[in-house]
Design a protein around this motif. Structure first.
Motif: not given
Length: 606
Positions: A199-203, A303-305, A310-311, A319-320
């Motif tokens: 699973l992709n944590l940033n989704r 907002p899954r990212f 946060g926004d 996001l860097i």
């Protein structure tokens, strides 16, 4: 020899043996990368000498390598044990049972959320390794904390408190090898993008299916940081920029925060990076997928990212995306400079930050944009610091591919901005969810959304959405079967809510997030993620020997129904010839038909 140094020596010996076996293949993979522009920056002075007592494991390799999970733990435990200003805490276990560690740094030795929230200085939260192969944040954070605690930058802890998770995706981090990311210049061994369950944590920031993101959201809820930074490394094209980063500028839910980040934060951070020899830039995505001749795409992330989540929470979030084709050493040093300046900027403008957050939390909204499209024309153009490229025809496939030439160029590049609302939903007074949907209720609680939990039954008439047509995704996405397309209509009915059911008011700090999660039109709603898919199953039926006499009675009692039936047959000849469809048409008009079928179980109170 101490346990710490003995452990480090053992791990290094194992790693050296592995590299000796794999080096010929690994070197070849690195050799096929595009040519590298030479770099030398003032930030190189941030690295300590080899004999320094607090050298990080990464620095010991001249920032060619990044430490393992065990090496990292031993180092951060050692620094936490050495200072009263740092506490090391586990946020819980990963899917494979590893601790997810956080370092909390406070000059006043405040390590609990309540006291940290009351301090009149910013609380900075950042992590590395949400995609574990993209690990720059870990090594940069270790160096920065070393210099704060045992170097000449203790003043930073006078100006801010710090929350730092070195490795978020700890299981992916340990699935490490020289083959982690073929398009990335180091470190020598890189972890894997996804976690142990793939699973992709940033989704995962809306659905919360991973231990790592659950930990992040718990930190946000408990400590209420003033800045959240998620450190990544890019995929994709070549260019001169080494440290690219972004935040929600338009098409978001926190306009005052966006204005502060664009007008103040970005300017000061860019100046600091430039002064140290780095080339900062915005998030970069080639419109044509190859080079930037067709423009740079500025996506409206959902907002899954991390940063968009946060926004939606009115938390200043960054996001860097360090450039994967730049050496690991250069990227880590740039991340250090970024984080140091982020602390200084947030401290300098803390009152302005608090004011922006308050403005966004108290917006009066009657509706919310939940889906966006691109503008018809480019928003603007930028002087793009690119790398020359050409197209060559493949001798293998016959198609063209891009070849990067390693020569700096400047291009005029259009910005393709995705911030035009295409779906807006009205905001109700509250949402109601029945107790049987406990998984959804638990996720709302994890997000920190306020709710009233019923202790006794209650009858209430509410608006619901009934799905008319729908299409599921052709394959699982992040382990779930998403609803890909659908249409719905509004219905009204009275429902009895039993104890354990919830009422979620929208007049709260996380009201926008509640709308995003509960309105089916939102691309990150629980409905579209598939948490209500069971409503699509019909479980009660009626036999033809019952339906036939029942229809005769219905037509005899209701002349309007008879007229409607005759009209339907004349307008739809296929219907008129299909006994199954005719029976179905009448069945749906009886009180025996399942009234919950295809009804999304989220009630709206107006």
């Amino acid at each position: 020899m101490s346990f710490y140094f003995a452990s480090i020596l053992y791990v290094m010996m194992k790693k050296a043996l592995l590299l000796l076996i794999l080096l010929p293949i690994f070197t070849y993979a690195q050799d096929v990368m595009p040519p590298l522009l030479p770099w030398k920056g003032k930030s190189e002075a941030l690295m300590v000498a080899k004999g320094h007592p607090w050298i990080t494991p990464g620095e010991a390799s001249d920032l060619k390598e990044s430490p393992t999970y065990e090496e990292t733990y031993l180092w951060i435990k050692k620094i936490a044990d050495s200072s009263p200003y740092i506490q090391l805490k586990s946020l819980g276990k990963s899917e494979q049972g590893r601790d997810i560690w956080i370092l909390i740094a406070s000059k006043n030795q405040f390590f609990d959320g309540e006291r940290l929230k009351k301090e009149e200085k910013p609380l900075i939260f950042f992590h590395g390794g949400i995609h574990a192969g993209e690990i720059d944040g870990k090594d940069a954070g270790m160096m920065l904390l070393r210099d704060i605690i045992h170097g000449e930058k203790g003043h930073l802890l006078d100006q801010a408190n710090i929350l730092f998770i070195p490795i978020l995706n700890v299981d992916g981090h340990e699935r490490r090898s020289p083959y982690g990311r073929v398009n990335q210049r180091g470190p020598v061994e890189m972890g894997w993008r996804t976690n142990a369950k793939n699973l992709n944590l940033n989704r995962d920031f809306t659905k919360i299916e991973t231990a790592g993101v659950k930990a992040v959201i718990e930190v946000i809820n408990e400590y209420e940081p003033d800045l959240y930074v998620d450190v990544h490394v890019t995929d994709g094209a070549d260019y001169q920029y080494d440290i690219t980063y972004g935040f929600v500028k338009t098409g978001g839910y926190s306009p005052a925060i966006s204005q502060f980040l664009a007008n103040t934060f970005q300017k000061e951070v860019d100046a600091a990076l430039s002064s140290k020899g780095h080339i900062p830039g915005p998030l970069l995505f080639a419109a044509n997928g190859d080079d930037f001749s067709s423009g740079n795409v500025a996506f409206s992330f959902s907002p899954r990212f991390s940063h968009t989540y946060g926004d939606a929470r009115h938390l200043p979030s960054i996001l860097i995306e360090n450039h994967s084709l730049k050496p690991f050493r250069q990227r880590v040093l740039g991340t250090y400079v970024f984080m140091e300046q982020a602390i200084l900027t947030m401290a300098k403008h803390f009152d302005a930050v608090k004011k922006a957050v308050a403005l966004d939390q108290n917006q009066a909204k009657e509706s919310l944009d939940v889906k966006f499209k691109f503008r018809e024309n480019p928003a603007d153009t930028m002087q793009f610091k690119g790398i020359a490229s050409r197209k060559e025809k493949s001798t293998l496939t016959g198609s063209e591919y891009v070849v990067w030439e390693g020569k700096a160029i400047t291009q005029e590049v259009p910005t393709l901005l995705m911030d035009v609302p295409v779906q807006t939903v009205p905001i109700p007074k509250a949402y109601w969810i029945s107790s049987e949907w406990s998984e959804v209720i638990e996720k709302l609680q994890l997000h920190g959304i306020e709710m009233e939990i019923l202790s006794e039954p209650k009858d209430i008439r509410l608006e619901y959405s009934k799905v008319m047509d729908f299409k599921m995704g052709s394959q699982p996405y992040e382990g779930l079967m998403r609803v890909q397309e659908f249409s719905s209509e509004k219905i009204y009915r009275t429902q009895t809510f039993l104890p354990g059911s919830i009422r979620v008011k929208t007049d709260q700090a996380l009201g926008e997030l509640a709308v995003i999660l509960l309105e089916e039109e939102s691309v990150d709603s629980f409905f579209q993620w598939g948490y209500f898919n069971s409503v699509f199953s019909q479980t009660e039926y009626i036999e033809s020997y019952i339906m036939e006499p029942l229809i005769i009675q219905m037509l005899a009692k209701d002349p309007k129904l008879k007229t409607e039936f005759e009209t339907k047959k004349s307008e739809d000849p296929d219907f008129a010839k299909n006994a199954r469809r005719i029976y179905r048409w009448f069945y749906e008009k009886t009180p025996y038909f399942d009234q919950n079928w295809k009804v999304i179980p989220v009630g709206r109170e107006w």
